[in-house]
Design an enzyme around this catalytic site. Structure first.
Site, PDB file in Angstrom:
ATOM      1  N   HIS A 198      -0.790 -10.910  -5.253  1.00 20.67           N
ATOM      2  CA  HIS A 198       0.603 -10.528  -5.034  1.00 20.67           C
ATOM      3  C   HIS A 198       1.579 -11.481  -5.718  1.00 20.67           C
ATOM      4  O   HIS A 198       2.554 -11.041  -6.332  1.00 20.67           O
ATOM      5  CB  HIS A 198       0.906 -10.484  -3.535  1.00 20.67           C
ATOM      6  CG  HIS A 198       0.096  -9.481  -2.784  1.00 20.67           C
ATOM      7  ND1 HIS A 198       0.065  -8.147  -3.117  1.00 20.67           N
ATOM      8  CD2 HIS A 198      -0.717  -9.616  -1.700  1.00 20.67           C
ATOM      9  CE1 HIS A 198      -0.723  -7.503  -2.276  1.00 20.67           C
ATOM     10  NE2 HIS A 198      -1.212  -8.372  -1.410  1.00 20.67           N
TER      11      HIS A 198
ATOM     12  N   HIS B  12       0.832  -1.210   0.000  1.00 21.26           N
ATOM     13  CA  HIS B  12       0.000   0.000   0.000  1.00 21.26           C
ATOM     14  C   HIS B  12       0.866   1.260   0.000  1.00 21.26           C
ATOM     15  O   HIS B  12       0.585   2.219  -0.728  1.00 21.26           O
ATOM     16  CB  HIS B  12      -0.943   0.002   1.202  1.00 21.26           C
ATOM     17  CG  HIS B  12      -1.854  -1.180   1.250  1.00 21.26           C
ATOM     18  ND1 HIS B  12      -2.550  -1.538   2.385  1.00 21.26           N
ATOM     19  CD2 HIS B  12      -2.182  -2.102   0.298  1.00 21.26           C
ATOM     20  CE1 HIS B  12      -3.261  -2.628   2.128  1.00 21.26           C
ATOM     21  NE2 HIS B  12      -3.047  -2.988   0.878  1.00 21.26           N
TER      22      HIS B  12
ATOM     23  N   HIS C  45      -9.272  -2.038  -4.941  1.00 21.30           N
ATOM     24  CA  HIS C  45      -8.160  -2.342  -4.044  1.00 21.30           C
ATOM     25  C   HIS C  45      -7.191  -3.341  -4.676  1.00 21.30           C
ATOM     26  O   HIS C  45      -5.974  -3.222  -4.484  1.00 21.30           O
ATOM     27  CB  HIS C  45      -8.645  -2.891  -2.702  1.00 21.30           C
ATOM     28  CG  HIS C  45      -7.491  -3.110  -1.765  1.00 21.30           C
ATOM     29  ND1 HIS C  45      -6.909  -2.078  -1.059  1.00 21.30           N
ATOM     30  CD2 HIS C  45      -6.768  -4.227  -1.474  1.00 21.30           C
ATOM     31  CE1 HIS C  45      -5.889  -2.551  -0.363  1.00 21.30           C
ATOM     32  NE2 HIS C  45      -5.784  -3.852  -0.598  1.00 21.30           N
TER      33      HIS C  45
ATOM     34  N   ASP D 241      -3.202  -2.744  -5.059  1.00 27.95           N
ATOM     35  CA  ASP D 241      -2.168  -3.722  -4.716  1.00 27.95           C
ATOM     36  C   ASP D 241      -1.218  -3.954  -5.885  1.00 27.95           C
ATOM     37  O   ASP D 241       0.005  -4.021  -5.711  1.00 27.95           O
ATOM     38  CB  ASP D 241      -2.803  -5.060  -4.327  1.00 27.95           C
ATOM     39  CG  ASP D 241      -3.260  -5.112  -2.880  1.00 27.95           C
ATOM     40  OD1 ASP D 241      -2.865  -4.233  -2.086  1.00 27.95           O
ATOM     41  OD2 ASP D 241      -4.016  -6.042  -2.543  1.00 27.95           O
TER      42      ASP D 241
END
Length: 306
Positions: free
Chosen positions: A265, A79, A238, A242
């Site tokens: 991720h 973030h 969001h 990321d």
């Protein structure tokens, strides 16, 4: 000439670590040209430094985590990294007195506020962009992510969650990246999870800082946060936030188009590594006379004006 950037002043804040549940102090300091993005664990003696690099990402289970050769780690950097990407910060020293960056409210907005308080300083060195020349794609099962040539930085992201609170028409989002669009459209989008998963992880001594204050929390039917969602499509926004932070691990703003379906991720990092390993697929570029195709941090006071 488009110049490298750092912070104008030292800024500091405190928050809670998502994994430990303990207080974390975060300090960001200006750095010199070509220093890059440096994370420091100042709770250790001697202090341990981590350089933002995709090869240092060795744990993506619940966040993006840098791990060194001695298995010392710093977690939950994505973030903050996305906020640095928004303003095109090339050089900065980030200090924490814990194994992780504080989760704050689960979005990038508190870090944007810190950067605006610090101010941005140009350095007397050309800014290097990573420009895509070929399309690179990675895939695992039905999940995929790719980077391709584009005159700017474009992001298109789709998720596929079967949940009553996540409507089908809110599971895709796309935009052309700039500091202003990031702040207005993405920075406030929070991380999310299920109450049953949080309770299970906490029973195992994990996610001890997880709460309604730092995430969208759902049961099997609805969003449990009293204030609801900040955006109707906050979930996919969001995931895009990321991805921006994960891609900025390379230390350079990207000129290209990022597209993804159900990426996270691990896949984001796999894509970045695949691009860097294929040296014919990209090049570093600077802009001595012409303007870069992406706006970073210009007229910061306009970022909150609709």
């Amino acid at each position: 000439m488009i110049k490298q950037k750092t912070l104008k002043h030292v800024v500091k804040t405190t928050g809670v670590g998502l994994h430990t549940g303990k207080k974390v102090t975060l300090t960001m300091r200006p750095a010199s040209a070509n220093d890059g993005i440096i994370y420091r664990r100042v709770d250790l003696n001697p202090v341990v430094e981590f350089f933002a690099d995709p090869e240092s990402v060795r744990d993506t289970q619940l966040c993006t985590c840098l791990v060194n050769e001695n298995n010392i780690r710093i977690s939950t950097i994505e973030h903050l990294n996305s906020a640095l990407a928004a303003f095109g910060i090339d050089n900065v020293i980030i200090e924490v007195d814990a194994p992780e960056v504080p989760i704050m409210d689960g979005s990038a907005s508190p870090f944007i506020f810190l950067l605006l308080n610090s101010g941005i300083k140009e350095l007397n060195a050309p800014k290097k962009f990573l420009k895509l020349k070929e399309t690179i794609r990675v895939q695992k099962d039905d999940k995929w992510a790719e980077l391709s040539p584009y005159d700017g930085f474009r992001l298109d992201f789709s998720i596929d969650f079967k949940h009553p609170a996540i409507h089908e028409n809110t599971q895709s989002y796309g935009f052309d990246f700039s500091a202003q669009t990031f702040i207005l459209e993405l920075s406030r989008a929070r991380t999310f999870g299920f109450i049953k998963d949080i309770e299970y992880l906490q029973s195992k001594g994990l996610c001890l800082g997880g709460s309604f204050d730092c995430a969208i929390v759902m049961d099997d039917y609805r969003v449990l946060n009293e204030d609801g969602l900040r955006f109707e499509d906050e979930f996919v926004r969001h995931k895009m936030l990321d991805a921006i932070g994960d891609l900025f691990i390379c230390g350079h703003n990207i000129i290209g188009a990022f597209s993804a379906f159900k990426s996270g991720h691990a896949l984001n990092n796999q894509l970045l590594k695949a691009v860097l390993e294929n040296q014919s697929a990209w090049e570093y570029v600077t802009f001595e006379h012409e303007e870069a195709p992406i706006l970073f941090g210009h007229s910061l006071e306009m970022c909150f004006v609709r």
